[in-house]
Enzyme design. Structure first.
Site, PDB file in Angstrom:
ATOM      1  N   TYR A   1     -21.923  35.528  27.817  1.00  0.00           N
ATOM      2  CA  TYR A   1     -22.795  36.672  28.073  1.00  0.00           C
ATOM      3  C   TYR A   1     -24.178  36.242  28.555  1.00  0.00           C
ATOM      4  O   TYR A   1     -24.818  36.951  29.318  1.00  0.00           O
ATOM      5  CB  TYR A   1     -22.973  37.503  26.798  1.00  0.00           C
ATOM      6  CG  TYR A   1     -21.887  38.501  26.538  1.00  0.00           C
ATOM      7  CD1 TYR A   1     -20.565  38.104  26.408  1.00  0.00           C
ATOM      8  CD2 TYR A   1     -22.183  39.854  26.408  1.00  0.00           C
ATOM      9  CE1 TYR A   1     -19.571  39.028  26.147  1.00  0.00           C
ATOM     10  CE2 TYR A   1     -21.192  40.782  26.150  1.00  0.00           C
ATOM     11  CZ  TYR A   1     -19.894  40.364  26.022  1.00  0.00           C
ATOM     12  OH  TYR A   1     -18.919  41.291  25.760  1.00  0.00           O
TER      13      TYR A   1
ATOM     14  N   LYS B   1     -10.990  27.976  21.604  1.00  0.00           N
ATOM     15  CA  LYS B   1      -9.990  27.566  22.594  1.00  0.00           C
ATOM     16  C   LYS B   1     -10.210  26.070  22.823  1.00  0.00           C
ATOM     17  O   LYS B   1     -10.482  25.597  23.937  1.00  0.00           O
ATOM     18  CB  LYS B   1     -10.176  28.401  23.884  1.00  0.00           C
ATOM     19  CG  LYS B   1      -9.102  28.203  24.944  1.00  0.00           C
ATOM     20  CD  LYS B   1      -7.747  28.780  24.575  1.00  0.00           C
ATOM     21  CE  LYS B   1      -6.722  28.450  25.647  1.00  0.00           C
ATOM     22  NZ  LYS B   1      -5.341  28.842  25.268  1.00  0.00           N
TER      23      LYS B   1
ATOM     24  N   ASP C   1      -5.876  32.754  21.789  1.00  0.00           N
ATOM     25  CA  ASP C   1      -4.658  33.454  22.251  1.00  0.00           C
ATOM     26  C   ASP C   1      -3.710  33.699  21.087  1.00  0.00           C
ATOM     27  O   ASP C   1      -3.170  34.799  20.927  1.00  0.00           O
ATOM     28  CB  ASP C   1      -3.977  32.683  23.401  1.00  0.00           C
ATOM     29  CG  ASP C   1      -3.788  31.193  23.124  1.00  0.00           C
ATOM     30  OD1 ASP C   1      -4.313  30.682  22.117  1.00  0.00           O
ATOM     31  OD2 ASP C   1      -3.091  30.541  23.932  1.00  0.00           O
TER      32      ASP C   1
ATOM     33  N   ASP D   1     -15.878  39.949  21.257  1.00  0.00           N
ATOM     34  CA  ASP D   1     -15.893  41.255  21.920  1.00  0.00           C
ATOM     35  C   ASP D   1     -14.459  41.751  22.115  1.00  0.00           C
ATOM     36  O   ASP D   1     -14.118  42.883  21.766  1.00  0.00           O
ATOM     37  CB  ASP D   1     -16.603  41.136  23.277  1.00  0.00           C
ATOM     38  CG  ASP D   1     -16.627  42.453  24.024  1.00  0.00           C
ATOM     39  OD1 ASP D   1     -16.933  43.487  23.398  1.00  0.00           O
ATOM     40  OD2 ASP D   1     -16.319  42.455  25.234  1.00  0.00           O
TER      41      ASP D   1
ATOM     42  N   ASP E   1     -12.224  44.856  19.732  1.00  0.00           N
ATOM     43  CA  ASP E   1     -11.585  46.076  20.269  1.00  0.00           C
ATOM     44  C   ASP E   1     -10.113  46.093  19.885  1.00  0.00           C
ATOM     45  O   ASP E   1      -9.556  47.119  19.496  1.00  0.00           O
ATOM     46  CB  ASP E   1     -11.683  46.133  21.806  1.00  0.00           C
ATOM     47  CG  ASP E   1     -12.897  46.919  22.290  1.00  0.00           C
ATOM     48  OD1 ASP E   1     -13.951  46.836  21.635  1.00  0.00           O
ATOM     49  OD2 ASP E   1     -12.781  47.620  23.321  1.00  0.00           O
TER      50      ASP E   1
HETATM   51  C1  IPM Z   1     -19.806  45.853  22.500  1.00  0.00           C
HETATM   52  C2  IPM Z   1     -19.878  46.360  23.904  1.00  0.00           C
HETATM   53  C3  IPM Z   1     -20.967  45.597  24.661  1.00  0.00           C
HETATM   54  C4  IPM Z   1     -20.600  44.133  24.596  1.00  0.00           C
HETATM   55  C5  IPM Z   1     -21.209  46.055  26.093  1.00  0.00           C
HETATM   56  C6  IPM Z   1     -21.563  47.508  26.169  1.00  0.00           C
HETATM   57  C7  IPM Z   1     -22.245  45.217  26.782  1.00  0.00           C
HETATM   58  O1  IPM Z   1     -18.656  46.235  24.540  1.00  0.00           O
HETATM   59  O2  IPM Z   1     -20.798  45.991  21.766  1.00  0.00           O
HETATM   60  O3  IPM Z   1     -18.766  45.320  22.104  1.00  0.00           O
HETATM   61  O4  IPM Z   1     -19.791  43.668  25.425  1.00  0.00           O
HETATM   62  O5  IPM Z   1     -21.105  43.436  23.738  1.00  0.00           O
HETATM   63 MN    MN Z   2     -17.068  45.486  23.247  1.00  0.00          MN
END
Ligand code: IPM
Ligand code: MN
Length: 355
Positions: free
Chosen positions: A141, A191, A223, A247, A251
């Site tokens: 990032y 990794k 992975d 990240d 999710d």
């Molecule tokens: C999160 C979001 C952010 C990230 C985006 C909006 C930049 O996806 O907080 O997970 O990737 O960190």
């Molecule tokens: Mn995210």
């Protein structure tokens, strides 16, 4: 008196944040705590109003507050802006960096009444209680980015994945310290079979592990971890990993809870902690009162616990959420047969009633 900066941001950010503030106000009344809320612009909303996604006043407000409640940043309207003006890089990422928030905690706990809400089998998700500790101010990032023209008119683009011993050690320490208060198990995700930054990561984590003899440590390739998270998530207690792996995995892990709309987060390590739902601005459902406010409300509970040291008040919010879900109320993202559908504000009303 506790001073809380409120940064609703974009999309559903403002719809859910306003509800989390109402919940915090209710807790304040119940426990006789005085919270003051000051709102500021961030993300696309700030860009539209001021020409920058992170105005100086917003940063100043954050620095002079006890904690920050953040909504979401980003949306199609701002997708073609140059990177530094985009709500993501220029807004939330800059804010994380400026405030030194290197540790992002994302608890993934399956509420008993949501065991059937996941696309995964109930026996796989029932009882899951894990914590993702994501490094938040380094890695891909924030590494050097670059794009150049090639002679044939095409392009070459570069992102850099960099970590120092110091950065790895401080995030790992957060993970070990938190594991000590839980089931005392850390899984470091990397990794290392391919990436040099991961090889350093593994060395540093292993060395630090020697200081935490009471915590068990294992290492897993990212992975494999992605696969294990949906195959057998109950094997995990605390996961610690670099920014982008965290990240993606968070999710994915949210599916265990039934919806990304349940995933709260705390970003800590700097002077002022920032609390935000892990979901984004969700432009597709913005402005319709469809969003699940629980991720934001639970982020508010984390704010109380981590920044204000108000553990009882945080428990109260978590209990109220549990009860409302037990009673069968669901926002659209979690709707199943036989449950009662409510909108964003109604869900918060119910939670406030229980508080
Ligand atoms: C999160 C979001 C952010 C990230 C985006 C909006 C930049 O996806 O907080 O997970 O990737 O960190
Ligand atoms: Mn995210």
């Amino acid at each position: 008196m506790y001073k809380i900066a409120v940064l609703p941001g974009d999309g559903i950010g403002s719809e859910v944040t306003v509800q989390a503030v109402r919940v915090l106000e209710a807790v304040g009344r119940r426990f006789k705590r005085e919270f003051t809320f000051s709102e500021a612009l961030v993300g696309g909303a700030a860009y539209d109003a001021t020409g920058t996604p992170l105005p100086g006043e917003t940063l100043d407000l954050c620095l002079s507050s006890d904690a920050i409640l953040f909504g979401a940043a980003g949306g199609p309207k701002w997708d073609s802006l140059p990177p530094q003006l985009r709500p993501e890089a220029g807004g939330i990422l800059s804010l994380r960096k400026e405030l030194g928030l290197f540790a992002n905690l994302r608890p993934v706990r399956v509420f008993p009444s949501l065991e059937n809400a996941s696309t995964l089998k109930p026996e796989v998700v029932a009882g899951v209680d894990l914590l993702i500790v994501r490094e938040l101010t380094g890695g891909l990032y924030f590494g050097k980015k670059h794009r150049e023209n090639l002679p044939d008119g095409s392009f070459r683009a570069v992102d850099t994945l960099e970590y120092t011993t110091f950065e790895i050690e401080r995030i790992t320490r957060v993970a070990f310290d938190l594991a000590r208060k839980r089931r005392k198990k850390v899984t470091s995700v990397d990794k290392a079979n391919v990436l040099e930054s991961s090889r350093l990561w593994r060395e540093v984590v292993t060395a630090l592990g020697l200081e935490y003899q009471d915590v068990s440590l294992d290492h897993m390739y990212v992975d494999n971890c992605a696969m294990q998270l949906i195959k057998n998530p109950k094997q995990f207690d605390v996961l610690v990993t670099e920014n982008m792996f965290g990240d993606i995995l968070s999710d994915q892990a949210s599916v265990l809870c039934g919806s990304l709309g349940m995933l709260a987060s705390a970003s800590i390590g700097g002077r002022t902690g920032l609390y935000e739902p892990a979901h984004g601005s969700a432009p597709d459902i913005t402005g319709q009162q469809l969003a699940n406010p629980i991720a934001s409300i639970l982020s508010g509970a984390m704010l109380l616990r981590f920044s204000l040291d108000l553990g009882e008040e945080a428990d109260c919010i978590e209990r109220a959420v549990t009860e409302v879900l037990d009673l069968g109320f669901r926002t659209a993202d979690l709707m199943e047969q036989g449950k009662t559908r409510v909108n964003t504000a109604e869900m918060a009303d119910l939670i406030i009633e229980r508080i």
